[in-house]
Design a protein around this motif. Structure first.
Motif, mmCIF file in Angstrom:
data_model
loop_
_atom_site.group_PDB
_atom_site.id
_atom_site.type_symbol
_atom_site.label_atom_id
_atom_site.label_comp_id
_atom_site.label_asym_id
_atom_site.label_seq_id
_atom_site.Cartn_x
_atom_site.Cartn_y
_atom_site.Cartn_z
ATOM 1 N N ILE A 43 13.370 26.388 127.942
ATOM 2 C CA ILE A 43 11.919 26.527 128.175
ATOM 3 C C ILE A 43 11.176 25.857 127.019
ATOM 4 C CG2 ILE A 43 10.028 28.061 128.798
ATOM 5 C CD1 ILE A 43 12.046 30.228 129.429
ATOM 6 N N LEU A 44 10.454 24.790 127.362
ATOM 7 C CA LEU A 44 9.621 24.078 126.388
ATOM 8 C C LEU A 44 8.246 24.749 126.353
ATOM 9 C CD1 LEU A 44 10.665 20.457 127.462
ATOM 10 C CD2 LEU A 44 11.489 21.745 125.478
ATOM 11 N N ARG A 52 5.787 15.310 121.860
ATOM 12 C CA ARG A 52 7.236 15.301 121.660
ATOM 13 C C ARG A 52 7.993 16.101 122.721
ATOM 14 N NH1 ARG A 52 9.613 19.254 117.055
ATOM 15 N NH2 ARG A 52 11.337 19.129 118.508
ATOM 16 N N TRP A 53 7.439 17.248 123.129
ATOM 17 C CA TRP A 53 8.191 18.149 124.013
ATOM 18 C C TRP A 53 8.599 17.468 125.304
ATOM 19 C CZ3 TRP A 53 9.703 21.421 120.722
ATOM 20 C CH2 TRP A 53 8.839 21.951 119.744
ATOM 21 N N GLU A 54 7.668 16.756 125.921
ATOM 22 C CA GLU A 54 7.996 16.086 127.178
ATOM 23 C C GLU A 54 8.613 14.711 126.957
ATOM 24 O OE1 GLU A 54 8.188 17.036 130.324
ATOM 25 O OE2 GLU A 54 7.638 19.070 129.759
ATOM 26 N N SER A 55 8.150 13.998 125.919
ATOM 27 C CA SER A 55 8.622 12.613 125.791
ATOM 28 C C SER A 55 9.928 12.499 125.014
ATOM 29 C CB SER A 55 7.546 11.729 125.155
ATOM 30 O OG SER A 55 7.354 12.092 123.814
ATOM 31 N N ASP A 73 18.566 23.211 133.430
ATOM 32 C CA ASP A 73 17.275 23.426 134.074
ATOM 33 C C ASP A 73 16.255 23.480 132.944
ATOM 34 O OD1 ASP A 73 15.092 24.201 135.535
ATOM 35 O OD2 ASP A 73 15.867 26.177 136.100
ATOM 36 N N ILE A 74 15.482 22.406 132.788
ATOM 37 C CA ILE A 74 14.532 22.310 131.676
ATOM 38 C C ILE A 74 13.124 22.456 132.234
ATOM 39 C CG2 ILE A 74 13.717 20.881 129.744
ATOM 40 C CD1 ILE A 74 16.443 19.396 129.861
ATOM 41 N N GLN A 75 12.428 23.503 131.791
ATOM 42 C CA GLN A 75 11.068 23.723 132.299
ATOM 43 C C GLN A 75 10.078 23.851 131.147
ATOM 44 O OE1 GLN A 75 10.435 26.188 135.709
ATOM 45 N NE2 GLN A 75 12.636 26.393 136.081
ATOM 46 N N ASN A 76 8.800 23.736 131.476
ATOM 47 C CA ASN A 76 7.755 23.761 130.458
ATOM 48 C C ASN A 76 6.753 24.864 130.817
ATOM 49 O OD1 ASN A 76 5.383 23.153 128.874
ATOM 50 N ND2 ASN A 76 6.232 21.115 128.528
ATOM 51 N N ALA A 77 6.478 25.761 129.878
ATOM 52 C CA ALA A 77 5.585 26.896 130.151
ATOM 53 C C ALA A 77 4.111 26.504 130.096
ATOM 54 C CB ALA A 77 5.856 28.029 129.161
ATOM 55 N N GLN A 78 3.817 25.275 129.693
ATOM 56 C CA GLN A 78 2.435 24.761 129.618
ATOM 57 C C GLN A 78 1.502 25.722 128.885
ATOM 58 O OE1 GLN A 78 2.228 21.777 130.097
ATOM 59 N NE2 GLN A 78 3.557 21.143 131.760
ATOM 60 N N VAL A 98 23.308 30.162 129.374
ATOM 61 C CA VAL A 98 22.663 30.129 128.060
ATOM 62 C C VAL A 98 21.188 29.813 128.267
ATOM 63 C CG1 VAL A 98 22.596 28.983 125.801
ATOM 64 C CG2 VAL A 98 24.778 29.257 126.975
ATOM 65 N N LEU A 99 20.341 30.468 127.483
ATOM 66 C CA LEU A 99 18.902 30.212 127.549
ATOM 67 C C LEU A 99 18.446 29.725 126.175
ATOM 68 C CD1 LEU A 99 16.263 30.466 129.205
ATOM 69 C CD2 LEU A 99 16.082 32.819 128.380
ATOM 70 N N MET A 100 17.753 28.587 126.182
ATOM 71 C CA MET A 100 17.253 28.013 124.932
ATOM 72 C C MET A 100 15.738 28.021 125.013
ATOM 73 S SD MET A 100 18.185 24.223 123.617
ATOM 74 C CE MET A 100 19.913 24.244 123.895
ATOM 75 N N ILE A 101 15.072 28.569 123.999
ATOM 76 C CA ILE A 101 13.605 28.622 124.102
ATOM 77 C C ILE A 101 12.898 28.037 122.876
ATOM 78 C CG2 ILE A 101 13.649 30.701 125.552
ATOM 79 C CD1 ILE A 101 12.507 32.244 123.020
ATOM 80 N N VAL A 102 11.711 27.486 123.126
ATOM 81 C CA VAL A 102 10.753 27.167 122.055
ATOM 82 C C VAL A 102 9.628 28.168 122.282
ATOM 83 C CG1 VAL A 102 9.329 25.403 120.950
ATOM 84 C CG2 VAL A 102 11.323 24.723 122.320
#
Ligand code: BGC
Length: 365
Positions: A43-44, A52-55, A73-78, A98-102
């Motif tokens: 989750i970005l 940077r997050w998207e590009s 599965d890469i998603q963005n919380a906007q 596994v869950l990776m978060i920013v």
């Protein structure tokens, strides 16, 4: 060609595995033998506080997962904390290993990490440490070093311009981002002694909620008004905030006269540097960060434990979190070309229109 400073950033993590199957953004697939193919959820945070997050992050993470043959599965919380939690819930329901978060802040980040843990899902804090959280690993840059480079960069630009007793304005990052605290610790270590000795003065010190670039312009406008225009240098915590300050300086015909710092080596910041409107930026080789995080995620997914050789103290959770911390690099006009040579941004993104000549002058071919 690879430049020297980029090599410093390397850490002792293993190269990615040599699996050949390709990752897929959708659906679950049955894996061979021991159950499911690992599936990593990421989750970005947003796509407006930094490009940077998207590009960069999305691209490099996806490449790393695909190269290792794991599903992702890469998603963005906007920027939406509720959406962040909903995405996490869906990923857990859909069976991520596994869950990776920013995180968007430590509170919601912790809730997500704890929930994942309770469901047997391993977690990684990517780029931002979740205070009081429960992630197995933290992968980032040495963020105090990032701030030091910014402080030193501002000093260098003010010294080069022979500004005496400069008045400095701080545009700090989001108060809810632990990185912003670390960046400030870094630039304060350089600048505070100068404020204390009277060599510099501090004209303003404001944080920008959620790293919001629009608010940053308003805040900087207020700083300029409050000081009667007497700001000689801007310590801006990232490129988006820096660009906001530069837009205000432009309106006041002060751009190029007041050095501004940044971070992320955004194409726009590199253009600002080439034009002389921005003093410097800090380049973080996100590919290395993504590769290190992907490697740890894949290991976790396989139930393996990897040593990172380093820990970071979480002062709220009172625990030492196994960490990978990469080395940032300062970028001035002279070495903008290194960021392009490293494949982080392209010449086509930076050397548009009037910037073409500035690129040639700066040795970008
Ligand atoms: C990241 C920076 C980014 C900022 C705003 C920080 O946590 O380390 O690279 O510019 O967030 O998104």
């Amino acid at each position: 060609m690879r430049k020297g400073f980029l090599a410093i950033g390397a850490v002792g993590v293993l190269a990615l595995g040599s699996l050949t199957a390709c990752g897929d953004d959708s659906g679950d697939q049955a894996g061979g033998g021991s159950g499911k193919t690992p599936k990593i959820g990421v989750i970005l945070p947003d796509s407006s506080s930094s490009v940077r997050w998207e590009s960069a992050d999305r691209r490099f993470l996806k490449e790393a997962f695909d190269a290792a043959g794991v599903l992702s599965d890469i998603q963005n919380a906007q920027g939406d904390k509720n959406a962040f939690q909903t995405i996490a819930d869906q990923m857990i329901t859909n069976g991520v290993t596994v869950l990776m978060i920013v995180n968007l802040d430590s509170g919601t980040g912790k809730a997500v990490l704890d929930k994942a843990k309770s469901q047997g899902v391993a977690t990684i804090d990517y780029d931002r440490l979740t205070l009081g959280g429960s992630a197995q690993y933290y992968v980032s840059f040495d963020n105090v070093a990032v701030g030091k480079l910014q402080g030193e960069g501002l000093v260098k630009c003010l010294t080069d311009a022979k500004v005496e007793k400069p008045a400095i304005a701080y545009l700090n990052g989001s108060p809810t981002d632990n990185n912003a605290t670390l960046f400030k610790e870094g630039y304060d270590s350089v600048l505070k002694p100068k404020f204390d000795s009277g060599e510099y003065t501090k004209a303003a010190d404001d944080s920008v909620p959620d790293w919001d670039n629009t608010q940053a312009a308003t805040i900087f406008e207020q700083q300029l008004t409050k000081t009667g225009g007497k700001i000689d240098g801007v310590l801006s915590a990232n490129d988006g905030l820096g660009n906001a300050a530069i837009s205000v300086l432009k309106k006041n015909n002060l751009n190029g006269k007041v050095p501004v710092t940044g971070q992320d080596a955004d194409p726009q910041a590199l253009q600002n540097i080439l034009a002389g409107d921005q003093c410097m930026t800090v380049y973080k080789a996100v590919k290395k960060e993504a590769d290190a995080a992907a490697e740890l995620a894949i290991a976790l997914a396989k139930g393996e434990r990897k040593e990172t050789g380093q820990t970071v103290r979480d002062p709220e959770g009172n625990r030492d979190v196994p960490a990978v911390l990469l080395t940032p690099a300062a970028i001035y006009k002279e070495n903008v070309k290194d960021v392009i040579a490293d494949g982080y941004v392209t010449k086509e993104q930076v050397c548009t229109g009037d910037y073409a000549k500035l690129c040639t002058d700066a040795g970008i071919s």
